[in-house]
Design an enzyme around this catalytic site. Structure first.
Site, PDB file in Angstrom:
ATOM      1  CD  GLU A  90      -2.813  -1.208   2.412  1.00 36.31           C
ATOM      2  OE1 GLU A  90      -3.833  -1.902   2.288  1.00 36.31           O
ATOM      3  OE2 GLU A  90      -2.572  -0.552   3.422  1.00 36.31           O
ATOM      4  CB  CYS A 103       2.930   7.368   3.433  1.00 35.47           C
ATOM      5  SG  CYS A 103       3.449   6.115   4.630  1.00 35.47           S
ATOM      6  CB  CYS A 110       7.043  -5.421   8.769  1.00 39.30           C
ATOM      7  SG  CYS A 110       8.332  -4.562   9.714  1.00 39.30           S
ATOM      8  CB  CYS A 114       5.856  -2.734  16.304  1.00 41.78           C
ATOM      9  SG  CYS A 114       7.484  -2.127  15.790  1.00 41.78           S
ATOM     10  CB  CYS A 117       2.647  -2.119  13.725  1.00 41.06           C
ATOM     11  SG  CYS A 117       2.781  -1.632  11.992  1.00 41.06           S
ATOM     12  CB  CYS A 331       0.687   5.838  11.675  1.00 41.42           C
ATOM     13  SG  CYS A 331       1.157   7.427  11.079  1.00 41.42           S
TER      14      CYS A 331
HETATM   15  N1  SAH Z   1       9.268   0.398  10.241  1.00 43.60           N
HETATM   16  C1  SAH Z   1       9.373   1.827  10.344  1.00 43.60           C
HETATM   17  C2  SAH Z   1       8.386   2.597   9.510  1.00 43.60           C
HETATM   18  C3  SAH Z   1       6.939   2.175   9.491  1.00 43.60           C
HETATM   19  S1  SAH Z   1       5.758   2.707  10.609  1.00 43.60           S
HETATM   20  C4  SAH Z   1       9.321   2.272  11.786  1.00 43.60           C
HETATM   21  O1  SAH Z   1       9.112   1.427  12.652  1.00 43.60           O
HETATM   22  O2  SAH Z   1       9.530   3.447  12.061  1.00 43.60           O
HETATM   23  C5  SAH Z   1       5.632   4.418  10.741  1.00 43.60           C
HETATM   24  C6  SAH Z   1       5.237   4.816  12.174  1.00 43.60           C
HETATM   25  O3  SAH Z   1       3.898   4.394  12.510  1.00 43.60           O
HETATM   26  C7  SAH Z   1       6.164   4.158  13.197  1.00 43.60           C
HETATM   27  O4  SAH Z   1       6.574   5.079  14.153  1.00 43.60           O
HETATM   28  C8  SAH Z   1       5.239   3.115  13.778  1.00 43.60           C
HETATM   29  O5  SAH Z   1       5.659   2.702  15.033  1.00 43.60           O
HETATM   30  C9  SAH Z   1       3.906   3.836  13.799  1.00 43.60           C
HETATM   31  N2  SAH Z   1       2.785   2.924  14.062  1.00 43.60           N
HETATM   32  C10 SAH Z   1       2.747   1.577  13.897  1.00 43.60           C
HETATM   33  N3  SAH Z   1       1.564   1.069  14.285  1.00 43.60           N
HETATM   34  C11 SAH Z   1       0.830   2.123  14.713  1.00 43.60           C
HETATM   35  C12 SAH Z   1      -0.510   2.241  15.223  1.00 43.60           C
HETATM   36  N4  SAH Z   1      -1.308   1.192  15.352  1.00 43.60           N
HETATM   37  N5  SAH Z   1      -0.934   3.476  15.558  1.00 43.60           N
HETATM   38  C13 SAH Z   1      -0.140   4.562  15.399  1.00 43.60           C
HETATM   39  N6  SAH Z   1       1.102   4.513  14.902  1.00 43.60           N
HETATM   40  C14 SAH Z   1       1.599   3.288  14.569  1.00 43.60           C
END
Ligand code: SAH
Length: 347
Positions: A90, A103, A110, A114, A117, A331
């Site tokens: 996406e 973006c 991935c 996390c 996410c 995000c």
């Molecule tokens: N892998 C990279 C980039 C992708 S995510 C990273 O970890 O930075 C971009 C941002 O969105 C990151 O800071 C991530 O932690 C955040 N993010 C992930 N899941 C989220 C959620 N459910 N709500 C808000 N932000 C989230």
């Protein structure tokens, strides 16, 4: 067959020479692709018919296609990009006042996973190639917004775990023979792959940096980003500082606010102590809902209290506005599959 959107001018010059085409042709042809929106060799009207036919017989411009578009009422538009092997990723266009930000994704799935996410729910399928990364920008410029102001590498995947392809795509974006988007208009978000942050400086690929910190201490970070347990909060802050000193670019810390996990006043104070004095900003991101994760967004009161306490430490803060939630494009909501019913009407 080569995909021209993923080549540097040097690589394409070599190909031209091997194909009995003059080397000087490489640059204007790449500019047709990256600046003038060409989608076919046929459309490169200042080339002779023979040259166009010769190119078309050997090469292609894109390796990906736009499979679907979904527009959110807040103006955010998500594109589903189809890859050659049938997988999808996406890409999101986020208009905000006079800014037009895209973006982009760097991996299919991935590996970092996390816990809050959506992108890592099914692990990593594969890295995207340089063409697959660069083409996302070209698709958006062609279909939605020719006047992009900035690029954020914050879509699906951990960009620094796909280092070679990512940096090649960033070079293509920046180059004068490419898209001409300077590194000060690009922001790379990373969970904090420390050796690769150093490599960016060594290699001279220096976008703005956003480091996903998410916790004031190692105990909490380990809980929500378990696969990166070895990386200490203090070392992430140090890495940010070093990058800023070396590059003079913007460095921010991202902090996803999760109700009852990392959003107490005491967490804000602990974070404030560590970040204060570094002149780096904290970007607070209220958690966006991802069904499977079981986390909750903090209440407005808790968010305000956190921001106030952190601000009280003298740390500059930005609270990221939620955009694109209606089409699961906010995000952390991006996935390597299309979960919503496919829309019947295109945006
Ligand atoms: N892998 C990279 C980039 C992708 S995510 C990273 O970890 O930075 C971009 C941002 O969105 C990151 O800071 C991530 O932690 C955040 N993010 C992930 N899941 C989220 C959620 N459910 N709500 C808000 N932000 C989230």
């Amino acid at each position: 067959m080569e995909t021209l959107a993923g080549l540097t001018v040097q690589e394409f010059e070599e190909l031209c020479a091997a194909d009995d085409l003059e080397r000087w042709r490489a640059r204007p042809i790449l500019q047709w692709i990256h600046r003038r929106g060409a989608t076919s060799f046929e459309g490169m009207t200042d080339l002779s018919k023979e040259t166009r036919a010769a190119l078309a017989a050997k090469h292609r411009i894109f390796s990906t296609t736009v499979r679907e578009r979904r527009a959110s009422p807040d103006g955010t538009t998500k594109l589903l990009i189809g890859l050659e092997d049938g997988d999808v990723v996406e890409t999101v266009l986020i208009p905000e006042a006079d800014r037009r930000t895209i973006c982009i994704s760097t991996q299919v799935g991935c590996p970092v996973r996390c816990r809050f996410c959506a992108s890592g729910l099914n692990g990593l399928r594969r890295n995207l190639g340089a063409a697959e990364i660069a083409e996302q920008v070209l698709h958006v410029k062609r279909e939605l917004e020719p006047h992009l102001t900035s690029v954020v590498v914050m879509g699906i995947g951990e960009p620094l775990l796909n280092y070679a392809n990512l940096t090649k795509a960033l070079r293509i974006m920046k180059a004068s023979w490419g898209m001409g988007i300077g590194y000060n208009r690009i922001t790379l978000s990373t969970v904090g792959v420390l050796d690769k942050i150093d490599r960016l400086v060594e290699d001279g690929v220096t976008p703005n940096l956003a480091i996903s910190l998410h916790a004031p201490n190692d105990e909490i970070r380990r809980e929500i980003v378990p696969t990166m347990a070895k990386v200490r909060v203090i070392d992430l802050i140090k890495a940010g500082r070093a990058y800023k000193e070396a590059t003079r670019k913007n460095v921010t810390f991202e902090y996803v606010l999760l109700d009852g996990v990392n959003d107490d006043r005491k967490h804000a104070l602990e974070l404030g102590k560590k970040v204060r004095g570094t002149k780096m900003k904290v970007n607070v991101i209220p958690y966006n809902r991802v069904e499977e994760t079981g986390f909750r967004a903090p209440s407005k009161e808790r968010l305000d209290r956190f921001v106030e306490a952190l601000g009280g430490c003298g740390v500059p803060i930005m609270v990221r506005k939620q955009k694109g939630d209606e089409v699961s494009a906010a995000c952390g909501q991006l996935r390597a599959r299309w979960t919503e019913p496919v829309p019947t009407e295109h945006a």
